[in-house]
Write a protein that holds these residues in place. Sequence first.
Motif, PDB file in Angstrom:
ATOM      1  N   GLN A  10       0.822  -1.219   0.000  1.00 36.47           N
ATOM      2  CA  GLN A  10       0.000   0.000   0.000  1.00 36.47           C
ATOM      3  C   GLN A  10       0.850   1.260   0.000  1.00 36.47           C
ATOM      4  O   GLN A  10       0.392   2.331  -0.380  1.00 36.47           O
ATOM      5  CB  GLN A  10      -0.979  -0.048   1.172  1.00 36.47           C
ATOM      6  CG  GLN A  10      -0.861   1.027   2.216  1.00 36.47           C
ATOM      7  CD  GLN A  10       0.240   0.702   3.230  1.00 36.47           C
ATOM      8  OE1 GLN A  10       0.687  -0.433   3.316  1.00 36.47           O
ATOM      9  NE2 GLN A  10       0.663   1.679   3.980  1.00 36.47           N
TER      10      GLN A  10
ATOM     11  N   ARG B 214      -4.050   3.376   6.211  1.00 38.42           N
ATOM     12  CA  ARG B 214      -3.602   2.883   4.900  1.00 38.42           C
ATOM     13  C   ARG B 214      -2.995   4.013   4.054  1.00 38.42           C
ATOM     14  O   ARG B 214      -2.360   3.750   3.031  1.00 38.42           O
ATOM     15  CB  ARG B 214      -4.745   2.212   4.141  1.00 38.42           C
ATOM     16  CG  ARG B 214      -5.773   3.162   3.613  1.00 38.42           C
ATOM     17  CD  ARG B 214      -6.899   2.488   2.856  1.00 38.42           C
ATOM     18  NE  ARG B 214      -7.828   3.470   2.362  1.00 38.42           N
ATOM     19  CZ  ARG B 214      -8.755   4.082   3.122  1.00 38.42           C
ATOM     20  NH1 ARG B 214      -8.864   3.789   4.398  1.00 38.42           N
ATOM     21  NH2 ARG B 214      -9.551   4.988   2.605  1.00 38.42           N
ATOM     22  N   ASN B 215      -3.184   5.261   4.493  1.00 37.62           N
ATOM     23  CA  ASN B 215      -2.605   6.398   3.776  1.00 37.62           C
ATOM     24  C   ASN B 215      -1.195   6.751   4.248  1.00 37.62           C
ATOM     25  O   ASN B 215      -0.581   7.660   3.694  1.00 37.62           O
ATOM     26  CB  ASN B 215      -3.508   7.629   3.932  1.00 37.62           C
ATOM     27  CG  ASN B 215      -4.886   7.421   3.326  1.00 37.62           C
ATOM     28  OD1 ASN B 215      -5.016   6.875   2.241  1.00 37.62           O
ATOM     29  ND2 ASN B 215      -5.915   7.844   4.036  1.00 37.62           N
TER      30      ASN B 215
ATOM     31  N   TYR C 236      -8.056   5.699  -6.201  1.00 37.52           N
ATOM     32  CA  TYR C 236      -7.025   5.408  -5.200  1.00 37.52           C
ATOM     33  C   TYR C 236      -7.605   4.663  -4.006  1.00 37.52           C
ATOM     34  O   TYR C 236      -6.983   3.720  -3.482  1.00 37.52           O
ATOM     35  CB  TYR C 236      -6.380   6.716  -4.729  1.00 37.52           C
ATOM     36  CG  TYR C 236      -5.637   6.606  -3.427  1.00 37.52           C
ATOM     37  CD1 TYR C 236      -4.368   6.027  -3.373  1.00 37.52           C
ATOM     38  CD2 TYR C 236      -6.197   7.078  -2.240  1.00 37.52           C
ATOM     39  CE1 TYR C 236      -3.686   5.919  -2.170  1.00 37.52           C
ATOM     40  CE2 TYR C 236      -5.520   6.971  -1.035  1.00 37.52           C
ATOM     41  CZ  TYR C 236      -4.270   6.390  -1.002  1.00 37.52           C
ATOM     42  OH  TYR C 236      -3.606   6.272   0.197  1.00 37.52           O
TER      43      TYR C 236
ATOM     44  N   SER D 109      -6.009   1.288  -2.529  1.00 33.89           N
ATOM     45  CA  SER D 109      -5.288   1.309  -1.254  1.00 33.89           C
ATOM     46  C   SER D 109      -5.861   0.281  -0.281  1.00 33.89           C
ATOM     47  O   SER D 109      -5.124  -0.288   0.535  1.00 33.89           O
ATOM     48  CB  SER D 109      -5.332   2.708  -0.641  1.00 33.89           C
ATOM     49  OG  SER D 109      -6.648   3.083  -0.279  1.00 33.89           O
TER      50      SER D 109
END
Length: 245
Positions: free
Chosen positions: A5, A139-140, A202, A206
């Motif tokens: 990721q 997850r970012n 995205y 992701s």
Amino acid sequence: MDYPQEKVKPYGQNGKKAEQVERMFDHIAPSYDRLNHLMSLGIDRMWRRRAIRWLRPFRPGLVLDVATGTGDFAILACRMLPSASLTGIDLSEGMMQVGRRKVEQAGLATRIDFQREDCEALSFPDASFDAVTVAFGVRNFEHLDRGLAEMCRVLRQGGHLVILELSTPTRFPMKQLFALYSRVAMPVMGRTISHDDSAYTYLPESIRAFPQGEVMQESIRRAGFSQVSFRRLTFGLCTLYMATK
């Protein structure tokens, strides 16, 4: 450790993921809440309540809400944890501006404050908080291990970590239904409402690339946490991770 990721970025491979994520959320901030609740069919509220209910018996006083976005989790946590004060941090000033307005309207400005922070290099001293929460933001992270280690550092001994993250179902028929929904419906709704062609492409990418279940559990443990457990919610659409320092 590298995670798939970390290589998934909103606007292509050129540039740092953190910078692209900040730009994306600044752009979609005005429509984010409407889209978020629409695409989750409102179930995200139930997931947040589940996470805060787990924290409630520990009665945390100072809570750090990482990737706070527009403050939904922080506001709900204040309402469900009467003794708590929260600091919400995020890279996106656009998202936090929306959050500040919501906090004012909710009459919680004395209990919630917002600060722009990089989750991988927090400015807070060691052992500053009784609990750390992340709802749909981990997850970012550009470097997951660094972010987890920083959250462990600023948490006091015996403090608690709660992470909510979207996940991909593994069982029929939800696995197939989610695959169709995330590849077709989610990007179309995102483009239509947010006018950002990349943001909601995205998002499902992701989710699919993010380490889940036992893999994420081990990552949290490796960052310095103990008593790490997880629960899959709503047929695996979301996963709740819980840990103690």
